[in-house]
Design an enzyme around this catalytic site. Structure first.
Site, mmCIF file in Angstrom:
data_model
loop_
_atom_site.group_PDB
_atom_site.id
_atom_site.type_symbol
_atom_site.label_atom_id
_atom_site.label_comp_id
_atom_site.label_asym_id
_atom_site.label_seq_id
_atom_site.Cartn_x
_atom_site.Cartn_y
_atom_site.Cartn_z
ATOM 1 N N ARG A 26 17.230 -0.541 7.585
ATOM 2 C CA ARG A 26 17.015 -0.269 6.165
ATOM 3 C C ARG A 26 18.034 -0.979 5.276
ATOM 4 O O ARG A 26 18.342 -0.495 4.173
ATOM 5 C CB ARG A 26 17.000 1.240 5.876
ATOM 6 C CG ARG A 26 16.103 2.041 6.808
ATOM 7 C CD ARG A 26 14.643 1.656 6.763
ATOM 8 N NE ARG A 26 13.980 2.038 5.543
ATOM 9 C CZ ARG A 26 13.354 3.198 5.347
ATOM 10 N NH1 ARG A 26 13.304 4.074 6.302
ATOM 11 N NH2 ARG A 26 12.753 3.459 4.219
ATOM 12 N N ARG A 39 13.450 -4.372 -8.115
ATOM 13 C CA ARG A 39 12.404 -3.349 -8.049
ATOM 14 C C ARG A 39 12.034 -2.837 -9.445
ATOM 15 O O ARG A 39 10.869 -2.571 -9.720
ATOM 16 C CB ARG A 39 12.905 -2.195 -7.189
ATOM 17 C CG ARG A 39 11.840 -1.221 -6.736
ATOM 18 C CD ARG A 39 12.515 -0.133 -5.915
ATOM 19 N NE ARG A 39 11.669 0.957 -5.528
ATOM 20 C CZ ARG A 39 11.076 1.794 -6.336
ATOM 21 N NH1 ARG A 39 11.202 1.651 -7.639
ATOM 22 N NH2 ARG A 39 10.335 2.783 -5.861
ATOM 23 N N ASP A 76 6.919 -2.260 5.029
ATOM 24 C CA ASP A 76 6.977 -0.868 5.481
ATOM 25 C C ASP A 76 6.077 -0.691 6.691
ATOM 26 O O ASP A 76 5.106 -1.444 6.852
ATOM 27 C CB ASP A 76 6.550 0.096 4.366
ATOM 28 C CG ASP A 76 7.097 1.492 4.625
ATOM 29 O OD1 ASP A 76 8.218 1.783 4.181
ATOM 30 O OD2 ASP A 76 6.423 2.277 5.318
ATOM 31 N N TYR A 154 1.679 9.807 10.569
ATOM 32 C CA TYR A 154 1.378 9.673 9.142
ATOM 33 C C TYR A 154 -0.120 9.692 8.874
ATOM 34 O O TYR A 154 -0.581 10.224 7.863
ATOM 35 C CB TYR A 154 2.026 8.395 8.569
ATOM 36 C CG TYR A 154 3.515 8.566 8.385
ATOM 37 C CD1 TYR A 154 4.023 9.342 7.341
ATOM 38 C CD2 TYR A 154 4.418 7.988 9.263
ATOM 39 C CE1 TYR A 154 5.383 9.527 7.179
ATOM 40 C CE2 TYR A 154 5.784 8.166 9.110
ATOM 41 C CZ TYR A 154 6.262 8.942 8.068
ATOM 42 O OH TYR A 154 7.609 9.139 7.911
HETATM 43 O O1 CP3 Z 1 14.888 -2.096 7.174
HETATM 44 C C1 CP3 Z 1 14.629 -2.657 6.082
HETATM 45 O O2 CP3 Z 1 15.478 -2.769 5.211
HETATM 46 C C2 CP3 Z 1 13.264 -3.278 5.920
HETATM 47 C C3 CP3 Z 1 12.317 -2.517 5.203
HETATM 48 C C4 CP3 Z 1 11.828 -1.169 5.721
HETATM 49 C C5 CP3 Z 1 11.372 -0.178 4.815
HETATM 50 N N1 CP3 Z 1 10.839 0.833 5.541
HETATM 51 C C6 CP3 Z 1 11.416 -0.276 3.348
HETATM 52 C C7 CP3 Z 1 11.344 0.957 2.551
HETATM 53 C C8 CP3 Z 1 11.623 -0.689 7.011
HETATM 54 C C9 CP3 Z 1 11.989 -1.307 8.351
HETATM 55 C C10 CP3 Z 1 10.990 0.584 6.884
HETATM 56 C C11 CP3 Z 1 10.580 1.397 8.037
HETATM 57 C C12 CP3 Z 1 10.021 2.733 7.816
HETATM 58 N N2 CP3 Z 1 9.230 3.174 6.800
HETATM 59 C C13 CP3 Z 1 10.163 3.799 8.743
HETATM 60 C C14 CP3 Z 1 10.868 3.710 10.065
HETATM 61 C C15 CP3 Z 1 12.341 3.722 9.966
HETATM 62 C C16 CP3 Z 1 12.946 5.077 9.657
HETATM 63 O O3 CP3 Z 1 13.623 5.163 8.636
HETATM 64 O O4 CP3 Z 1 12.761 5.996 10.452
HETATM 65 C C17 CP3 Z 1 9.477 4.908 8.209
HETATM 66 C C18 CP3 Z 1 9.364 6.269 8.837
HETATM 67 C C19 CP3 Z 1 8.881 4.497 6.976
HETATM 68 C C20 CP3 Z 1 8.013 5.291 6.075
HETATM 69 C C21 CP3 Z 1 8.625 5.452 4.735
HETATM 70 N N3 CP3 Z 1 8.806 4.438 3.827
HETATM 71 C C22 CP3 Z 1 9.130 6.656 4.161
HETATM 72 C C23 CP3 Z 1 9.128 8.009 4.816
HETATM 73 C C24 CP3 Z 1 9.629 6.327 2.884
HETATM 74 C C25 CP3 Z 1 10.186 7.253 1.829
HETATM 75 C C26 CP3 Z 1 11.563 7.680 2.152
HETATM 76 C C27 CP3 Z 1 12.562 6.562 2.243
HETATM 77 O O5 CP3 Z 1 12.966 6.279 3.384
HETATM 78 O O6 CP3 Z 1 12.916 5.965 1.229
HETATM 79 C C28 CP3 Z 1 9.457 4.923 2.714
HETATM 80 C C29 CP3 Z 1 9.853 4.151 1.513
HETATM 81 C C30 CP3 Z 1 10.652 2.921 1.717
HETATM 82 N N4 CP3 Z 1 10.453 1.998 2.696
HETATM 83 C C31 CP3 Z 1 11.701 2.475 0.869
HETATM 84 C C32 CP3 Z 1 12.133 1.232 1.387
HETATM 85 C C33 CP3 Z 1 13.200 0.328 0.815
HETATM 86 C C34 CP3 Z 1 12.200 3.199 -0.379
HETATM 87 C C35 CP3 Z 1 11.265 2.905 -1.487
HETATM 88 C C36 CP3 Z 1 11.963 2.637 -2.779
HETATM 89 O O7 CP3 Z 1 12.360 1.487 -3.025
HETATM 90 O O8 CP3 Z 1 12.058 3.589 -3.544
#
Ligand code: CP3
Length: 345
Positions: A26, A39, A76, A154
């Site tokens: 992340r 963003r 994502d 999901y």
């Molecule tokens: O690693 C990175 O920086 C690359 C991008 C990446 C994102 N999501 C961007 C993101 C990666 C590899 C993920 C994986 C992801 N997404 C997982 C597996 C990893 C983990 O954390 O367990 C999961 C379960 C998700 C699903 C998801 N996406 C959720 C539950 C959420 C909301 C909560 C949160 O983590 O912020 C997201 C949103 C998300 N995905 C954001 C980002 C940068 C935040 C959105 C924003 O910019 O507000």
């Protein structure tokens, strides 16, 4: 294109390295003000994910600003269920939300495995191509997907959950449907990952964020069976399996054909190295909360982790994604500490 820094690829393959490579799950987004600036110019998270030029820009930010040894493509795991027919929304402060869920056979029409990857997920592939062009070989680019079990969670639940009890319920009440859905997700994921490699991903990671909510036997049947299929189908580039919380399945994960096993911070590096031997690289696993500590303490905790390694087969990372309110300066301290650490193996 020749890579100027291929440390992480060598570490994944068990080849010789000068120092341990380091990146953060992340790392693209959330913690960087520069990410929030990009963003805020767009309507939200999804537009950023779906706009390849901007996705490439935020993918490269941590390489420029944090000096990590790899980039991970900004996207994502939820783009896969969406491509199969389940549209999601990313709700501010709350997380993902799907209007439709998969709970019975008639819902399977929203989980189409016969999709054209270029057509549905071409924006991710384009972001990969642009990122590599702009990175110009500075560091490798990691592609990724959710593991089938986590994507299943999901698709069935329709949103985040502490227990994912609807998903686990289905394993008992309709295991045939569960296997059908997991099989479809697996098929699409294999084709999607291969397309990412073709577009330029140098390495791949499977995120199984909800592995830990299944018992060992159920994880073997509904989790690892499908992960193995994916791992066996990908022989182009090194692949990491990160099954968060699956402490009792680490040995089984290491027995799949993956190169690297991702460890969360509850997993004991020494015990796991003793259990699995030298045939796999380990990735991880500093507690993400350690980065809330003072700089001196971040340094101390990082060195303590590095001192526990008894092999060169390590990729340094946190034990889960970096938390949004972590000070980027602490991340820099973590990375610097890893880079200055003298390798003993
Ligand atoms: O690693 C990175 O920086 C690359 C991008 C990446 C994102 N999501 C961007 C993101 C990666 C590899 C993920 C994986 C992801 N997404 C997982 C597996 C990893 C983990 O954390 O367990 C999961 C379960 C998700 C699903 C998801 N996406 C959720 C539950 C959420 C909301 C909560 C949160 O983590 O912020 C997201 C949103 C998300 N995905 C954001 C980002 C940068 C935040 C959105 C924003 O910019 O507000």
């Amino acid at each position: 294109m020749n890579l100027k820094n291929d440390l992480i690829l060598r570490a994944a393959r068990g080849e010789s390295i000068e120092r341990y490579p380091v990146w953060l799950m992340r790392q693209a987004g959330r913690i960087l003000p520069e990410y929030r600036a990009v963003r805020s110019q767009l309507s939200g998270f999804k537009e950023l994910v779906e706009t390849p030029e901007r996705a490439a820009e935020v993918t490269i930010q941590p390489v420029d600003l944090l000096d990590v040894d790899a980039a991970i493509i900004f996207s994502d795991i939820l783009v896969v269920p969406e491509a199969m027919g389940l549209e999601y929304q990313m709700i501010e402060q709350k997380g993902p939300w799907f209007e439709q869920t998969i709970r019975s056979e008639e819902h399977l029409k929203f989980a189409d495995a016969n999709i054209d990857i270029d057509d549905r997920l071409g924006y991710v592939l384009e972001a990969i191509r642009i990122t590599n062009k702009e990175l110009n070989g500075r560091v490798p680019l990691i592609g990724f997907a959710g593991a089938p079990w986590t994507i299943f969670c999901y698709m069935v639940e329709g949103r985040g959950s502490k227990t994912f009890s609807e998903s686990r319920k289905l394993l008992y009440t309709n295991s045939a449907l569960a296997h059908e859905l997991l099989g479809r997700i697996t098929d699409v994921t294999i084709r999607y990952l291969k397309a990412q490699v073709k577009a330029g991903a140098h390495m791949l990671q499977l995120f199984d964020s909800w592995a830990g909510i299944l018992g060992t036997e159920q994880y073997a049947e509904f989790g690892l069976k499908y992960i193995s299929k994916i791992v066996d189908a990908i022989d182009e580039v090194p692949l990491t399996v990160f099954s968060k919380g699956a402490i009792t399945s680490v040995e089984a994960i290491a027995k799949t054909n993956c190169n690297t096993v991702g460890l969360d911070w509850n997993m004991d590096v020494v015990a796991i190295r003793n259990l699995i031997g030298e045939s796999r690289t380990l990735q991880g696993n500093l507690d993400p909360c350690a980065l809330y500590a003072s700089e001196k303490e971040v340094e101390r905790q990082t060195v303590k982790m590095l001192d526990s390694f008894t092999s060169k087969r390590h990729i340094v990372n946190l034990g889960h994604g970096v938390y949004p309110d972590i000070d980027p300066e602490k991340v820099k301290t973590f990375i610097k500490t890893v880079k200055n650490y003298e390798l003993r193996y």
